[in-house]
Design a protein around this motif. Structure first.
Motif, PDB file in Angstrom:
ATOM      1  N   ILE A   1     -11.231 -57.374 -10.161  1.00 42.90           N
ATOM      2  CA  ILE A   1     -11.817 -58.171 -11.234  1.00 42.90           C
ATOM      3  C   ILE A   1     -12.209 -57.252 -12.375  1.00 42.90           C
ATOM      4  O   ILE A   1     -12.810 -56.196 -12.163  1.00 42.90           O
ATOM      5  CB  ILE A   1     -13.020 -58.999 -10.716  1.00 42.90           C
TER       6      ILE A   1
ATOM      7  N   GLY B   1     -13.797 -61.165 -17.041  1.00 41.83           N
ATOM      8  CA  GLY B   1     -13.878 -61.228 -15.588  1.00 41.83           C
ATOM      9  C   GLY B   1     -12.604 -61.730 -14.939  1.00 41.83           C
ATOM     10  O   GLY B   1     -12.638 -62.377 -13.884  1.00 41.83           O
TER      11      GLY B   1
ATOM     12  N   ALA C   1      -9.430 -61.992 -12.734  1.00 36.52           N
ATOM     13  CA  ALA C   1      -9.180 -61.504 -11.384  1.00 36.52           C
ATOM     14  C   ALA C   1      -7.698 -61.576 -11.046  1.00 36.52           C
ATOM     15  O   ALA C   1      -6.957 -62.388 -11.607  1.00 36.52           O
ATOM     16  CB  ALA C   1      -9.975 -62.333 -10.381  1.00 36.52           C
TER      17      ALA C   1
ATOM     18  N   ILE D   1     -11.555 -65.173  -2.876  1.00 30.94           N
ATOM     19  CA  ILE D   1     -12.029 -65.210  -4.258  1.00 30.94           C
ATOM     20  C   ILE D   1     -12.950 -64.022  -4.493  1.00 30.94           C
ATOM     21  O   ILE D   1     -13.909 -63.814  -3.749  1.00 30.94           O
ATOM     22  CB  ILE D   1     -12.794 -66.513  -4.566  1.00 30.94           C
TER      23      ILE D   1
ATOM     24  N   SER E   1     -15.628 -62.230  -7.117  1.00 26.14           N
ATOM     25  CA  SER E   1     -16.507 -62.592  -8.220  1.00 26.14           C
ATOM     26  C   SER E   1     -17.506 -61.461  -8.441  1.00 26.14           C
ATOM     27  O   SER E   1     -17.691 -60.609  -7.574  1.00 26.14           O
ATOM     28  CB  SER E   1     -17.237 -63.906  -7.934  1.00 26.14           C
ATOM     29  N   ARG E   2     -18.116 -61.472  -9.599  1.00 20.69           N
ATOM     30  CA  ARG E   2     -19.090 -60.436  -9.909  1.00 20.69           C
ATOM     31  C   ARG E   2     -20.346 -61.047 -10.503  1.00 20.69           C
ATOM     32  O   ARG E   2     -20.271 -62.040 -11.224  1.00 20.69           O
ATOM     33  CB  ARG E   2     -18.498 -59.393 -10.855  1.00 20.69           C
ATOM     34  N   ASP E   3     -21.482 -60.446 -10.195  1.00 24.15           N
ATOM     35  CA  ASP E   3     -22.763 -60.846 -10.761  1.00 24.15           C
ATOM     36  C   ASP E   3     -23.374 -59.576 -11.338  1.00 24.15           C
ATOM     37  O   ASP E   3     -24.036 -58.817 -10.630  1.00 24.15           O
ATOM     38  CB  ASP E   3     -23.656 -61.454  -9.679  1.00 24.15           C
TER      39      ASP E   3
ATOM     40  N   THR F   1     -18.645 -59.795  -4.991  1.00 27.47           N
ATOM     41  CA  THR F   1     -18.500 -60.547  -3.755  1.00 27.47           C
ATOM     42  C   THR F   1     -17.038 -60.882  -3.507  1.00 27.47           C
ATOM     43  O   THR F   1     -16.274 -61.126  -4.453  1.00 27.47           O
ATOM     44  CB  THR F   1     -19.318 -61.842  -3.823  1.00 27.47           C
TER      45      THR F   1
END
Length: 127
Positions: free
Chosen positions: A51, A59, A61, A72, A74-76, A83
């Protein structure tokens, strides 16, 4: 020095789900493209998902064909975490999963382009 710490691995039955988490320490995660790789015993480390940064790629991916539609990433950036949500797991997904960070803002599938690596977390999928 950037340090990555993975968590969330474990034993799951075929068809089940797991969420892997990667915490970034020592720098701000938003500065890095992030990736997940996996390595089974006696095999090379393989690309799973990557990502890009929010500012560079929104963002965006990309995924290995073998996990597309099931995983999947994802980023925070506020939490400095990345994650990997894994669903419909198969026995062939059994591996040690590694989180990695690259200075390439778009992220990359190339294992050699990553600057920092976590210690890995083991995922075992039973049939």
């Amino acid at each position: 020095q950037v340090r990555l710490v993975e968590s969330g691995g474990g034993l799951v039955q075929s068809g089940g789900s797991l969420n892997l988490s990667c915490a970034v320490f020592g720098d701000t995660a938003r500065n890095y493209g992030m990736g997940w790789f996996r390595q089974a015993p006696g095999k090379e480390r393989d690309f799973v998902a990557t990502i890009g940064t929010i500012t560079w790629s929104g963002g965006r991916a990309s995924y290995a064909e073998s996990v597309k539609g099931r995983f999947i990433i994802s980023r925070d950036d506020a939490q400095n975490t990345v994650t990997l949500q894994m669903t419909n797991l198969k026995p062939e997904d059994t591996s040690v999963y590694y989180c990695a960070a690259t200075t390439l803002n778009a992220g990359t599938q190339s294992v050699n382009s990553y600057n920092y690596w976590g210690q890995g977390t083991r995922v075992t999928v039973s049939s």
